[in-house]
Design a protein around this motif. Structure first.
Motif, PDB file in Angstrom:
ATOM      1  N   PRO A   1      14.462  12.093 -10.989  1.00  0.00           N
ATOM      2  CA  PRO A   1      13.003  12.242 -10.973  1.00  0.00           C
ATOM      3  C   PRO A   1      12.257  10.925 -10.888  1.00  0.00           C
ATOM      4  O   PRO A   1      11.090  10.901 -10.493  1.00  0.00           O
ATOM      5  N   LEU A   2      12.914   9.827 -11.239  1.00  0.00           N
ATOM      6  CA  LEU A   2      12.202   8.563 -11.347  1.00  0.00           C
ATOM      7  C   LEU A   2      12.536   7.571 -10.244  1.00  0.00           C
ATOM      8  O   LEU A   2      12.351   6.362 -10.401  1.00  0.00           O
ATOM      9  N   TRP A   3      13.059   8.049  -9.096  1.00  0.00           N
ATOM     10  CA  TRP A   3      13.119   7.187  -7.921  1.00  0.00           C
ATOM     11  C   TRP A   3      11.695   6.822  -7.524  1.00  0.00           C
ATOM     12  O   TRP A   3      10.739   7.545  -7.818  1.00  0.00           O
ATOM     13  N   VAL A   4      11.538   5.719  -6.794  1.00  0.00           N
ATOM     14  CA  VAL A   4      10.209   5.337  -6.320  1.00  0.00           C
ATOM     15  C   VAL A   4       9.681   6.392  -5.344  1.00  0.00           C
ATOM     16  O   VAL A   4      10.446   7.091  -4.687  1.00  0.00           O
ATOM     17  N   GLY A   5       8.355   6.474  -5.269  1.00  0.00           N
ATOM     18  CA  GLY A   5       7.731   7.393  -4.322  1.00  0.00           C
ATOM     19  C   GLY A   5       6.628   8.213  -4.965  1.00  0.00           C
ATOM     20  O   GLY A   5       6.346   8.089  -6.163  1.00  0.00           O
TER      21      GLY A   5
ATOM     22  N   THR B   1       1.875   7.147  -7.129  1.00  0.00           N
ATOM     23  CA  THR B   1       3.092   6.641  -6.482  1.00  0.00           C
ATOM     24  C   THR B   1       3.836   5.762  -7.459  1.00  0.00           C
ATOM     25  O   THR B   1       3.295   4.759  -7.955  1.00  0.00           O
ATOM     26  N   LEU B   2       5.060   6.153  -7.756  1.00  0.00           N
ATOM     27  CA  LEU B   2       5.900   5.369  -8.654  1.00  0.00           C
ATOM     28  C   LEU B   2       6.491   4.209  -7.860  1.00  0.00           C
ATOM     29  O   LEU B   2       7.159   4.406  -6.843  1.00  0.00           O
ATOM     30  N   ARG B   3       6.237   2.995  -8.315  1.00  0.00           N
ATOM     31  CA  ARG B   3       6.687   1.798  -7.608  1.00  0.00           C
ATOM     32  C   ARG B   3       7.808   1.111  -8.384  1.00  0.00           C
ATOM     33  O   ARG B   3       8.011   1.385  -9.582  1.00  0.00           O
TER      34      ARG B   3
ATOM     35  N   LEU C   1      21.523  -3.130  -1.591  1.00  0.00           N
ATOM     36  CA  LEU C   1      20.213  -2.612  -1.959  1.00  0.00           C
ATOM     37  C   LEU C   1      20.232  -2.345  -3.462  1.00  0.00           C
ATOM     38  O   LEU C   1      20.931  -1.441  -3.922  1.00  0.00           O
ATOM     39  N   PRO C   2      19.505  -3.128  -4.260  1.00  0.00           N
ATOM     40  CA  PRO C   2      19.547  -2.961  -5.725  1.00  0.00           C
ATOM     41  C   PRO C   2      18.762  -1.726  -6.158  1.00  0.00           C
ATOM     42  O   PRO C   2      17.594  -1.802  -6.519  1.00  0.00           O
ATOM     43  N   LEU C   3      19.429  -0.596  -6.164  1.00  0.00           N
ATOM     44  CA  LEU C   3      18.744   0.650  -6.475  1.00  0.00           C
ATOM     45  C   LEU C   3      18.356   0.752  -7.949  1.00  0.00           C
ATOM     46  O   LEU C   3      17.539   1.594  -8.309  1.00  0.00           O
ATOM     47  N   SER C   4      18.909  -0.127  -8.784  1.00  0.00           N
ATOM     48  CA  SER C   4      18.493  -0.114 -10.186  1.00  0.00           C
ATOM     49  C   SER C   4      17.012  -0.427 -10.314  1.00  0.00           C
ATOM     50  O   SER C   4      16.346   0.031 -11.250  1.00  0.00           O
ATOM     51  N   SER C   5      16.474  -1.199  -9.352  1.00  0.00           N
ATOM     52  CA  SER C   5      15.047  -1.506  -9.392  1.00  0.00           C
ATOM     53  C   SER C   5      14.215  -0.439  -8.692  1.00  0.00           C
ATOM     54  O   SER C   5      12.986  -0.511  -8.697  1.00  0.00           O
ATOM     55  N   MET C   6      14.896   0.538  -8.060  1.00  0.00           N
ATOM     56  CA  MET C   6      14.190   1.594  -7.351  1.00  0.00           C
ATOM     57  C   MET C   6      14.030   2.858  -8.189  1.00  0.00           C
ATOM     58  O   MET C   6      13.502   3.853  -7.719  1.00  0.00           O
TER      59      MET C   6
ATOM     60  N   THR D   1       0.803  -1.235   0.000  1.00  0.00           N
ATOM     61  CA  THR D   1       0.000   0.000   0.000  1.00  0.00           C
ATOM     62  C   THR D   1       0.827   1.272   0.000  1.00  0.00           C
ATOM     63  O   THR D   1       0.269   2.362  -0.206  1.00  0.00           O
ATOM     64  N   ALA D   2       2.129   1.184   0.260  1.00  0.00           N
ATOM     65  CA  ALA D   2       2.901   2.425   0.384  1.00  0.00           C
ATOM     66  C   ALA D   2       4.360   2.179   0.034  1.00  0.00           C
ATOM     67  O   ALA D   2       4.852   1.047   0.055  1.00  0.00           O
ATOM     68  N   VAL D   3       5.034   3.265  -0.295  1.00  0.00           N
ATOM     69  CA  VAL D   3       6.482   3.288  -0.486  1.00  0.00           C
ATOM     70  C   VAL D   3       7.007   4.397   0.414  1.00  0.00           C
ATOM     71  O   VAL D   3       6.517   5.529   0.355  1.00  0.00           O
ATOM     72  N   ALA D   4       7.977   4.089   1.269  1.00  0.00           N
ATOM     73  CA  ALA D   4       8.434   5.076   2.254  1.00  0.00           C
ATOM     74  C   ALA D   4       9.934   4.919   2.465  1.00  0.00           C
ATOM     75  O   ALA D   4      10.576   4.009   1.954  1.00  0.00           O
TER      76      ALA D   4
END
Length: 293
Positions: free
Chosen positions: A251-255, A280-282, A186-191, A85-88
């Motif tokens: 601009p395209l980080w999750v959130g 919310t970009l997931r 932490l695989p930030l490529s997927s974030m 339900t959320a990204v934080a």
């Protein structure tokens, strides 16, 4: 006169409280431990203790290892937490990964990262602490997050651009000098999406549409910024920004994100503004459909 019997001994009076004195008949002297015997007993106890400690050492090390992995996982979740339900997390609030552990624990200098601000269209800023200690003071008198061996936990944002991952690690057991550290990545490529395609489903974006212009609002450490995209393909536009090598913002980080768009329609002198769209970009999301009346 009766003669006194010479063999008869006169009765002696009983001593006061004589019946309370201990009887010594049949009792020998109590023998104490010698110094040599005490030394032997202590040596045996020491040897048994050493054997017990050696046998329990691997168990204690395994418990510390598992505790350290949990601590590293808590740091990873503090950077970005994903739920149905959320990204934080820090990444979502600040708009970039943390540069060091202290940024997760304490409010950084406001000139580098703004305190949390929820008054605008898009909340942003430091909203921590994102992870709670155990902490300790290192050799430079800085408070830091530590593992189960009281070794500092580290992150290395310098490798992010080359590996697309953020290492979180500690040196672990100091007795294993030269051994491999305990680490999570932490695989930030997927974030972060590399491309975000936005489709506008609206009566306003019909065959008479000659162009769509939109801005995508996203958080950065000090403010909410925008990036623009323009297309002439009726109802579609594409954002394709990259991670900034100077401050790791993207601009395209999750959130949470906000899109403000306007369409140019044939025969109209001014573009038609569309209502702001919040979404919310997931992770893994690279397509957004904007439904406007």
């Amino acid at each position: 006169m009766r003669r006194q019997n010479a063999s008869h001994k006169p009765l002696l009076p009983h001593p006061p409280f004589g019946h309370l004195l201990p009887r010594r008949e049949g009792l020998g002297r109590r023998r104490a431990f010698t110094l040599v015997e005490l030394i032997v007993v202590l040596a045996i106890l020491t040897a048994l203790t050493a054997v017990a400690v050696q046998s329990l050492g691997p168990v204690a090390d395994q418990a510390r290892y598992e505790s350290t992995v949990r601590a590293l996982s808590s740091v990873r979740d503090a950077i970005v937490t994903l739920s149905p339900t959320a990204v934080a997390g820090f990444l979502v609030d600040v708009g970039r990964p943390p540069l060091n552990i202290s940024e997760l624990l304490y409010q950084p200098d406001p000139s580098t990262i703004s305190p949390f601000n929820s008054t605008g269209a898009l909340p942003f800023g430091w909203n921590g602490p994102y992870v709670l200690p155990p902490v300790s003071t290192n050799s430079t008198s800085q408070v830091t997050l530590c593992d189960a061996w009281a070794q500092p936990i580290n992150i290395n944002s310098e490798v992010l651009l080359s590996t697309n991952s953020l290492p979180i690690w500690s040196n672990g057991n100091p007795a294993n000098a030269g051994g491999s550290p305990i680490a999570l990545n932490l695989p930030l490529s997927s974030m972060a999406a590399s491309v975000l395609t936005v489709y506008f489903a609206s009566s306003a974006t019909s065959s008479s549409t000659t162009g769509v212009t939109a801005t995508l609002s996203y958080p950065t450490p000090l403010a909410v910024h925008t990036t623009s995209a323009t297309t002439t393909s009726s109802n579609m536009l594409v954002f394709s920004p990259t991670i900034s090598s100077s401050d790791l913002t993207c601009p395209l980080w999750v959130g949470p994100r906000v899109i403000n768009a306007s369409v140019s329609i044939s025969g109209q002198s001014t573009p038609t503004s569309l209502p702001a769209v919040y979404f919310t970009l997931r992770p893994g999301q690279n397509v957004v459909t904007v439904n406007v009346p």
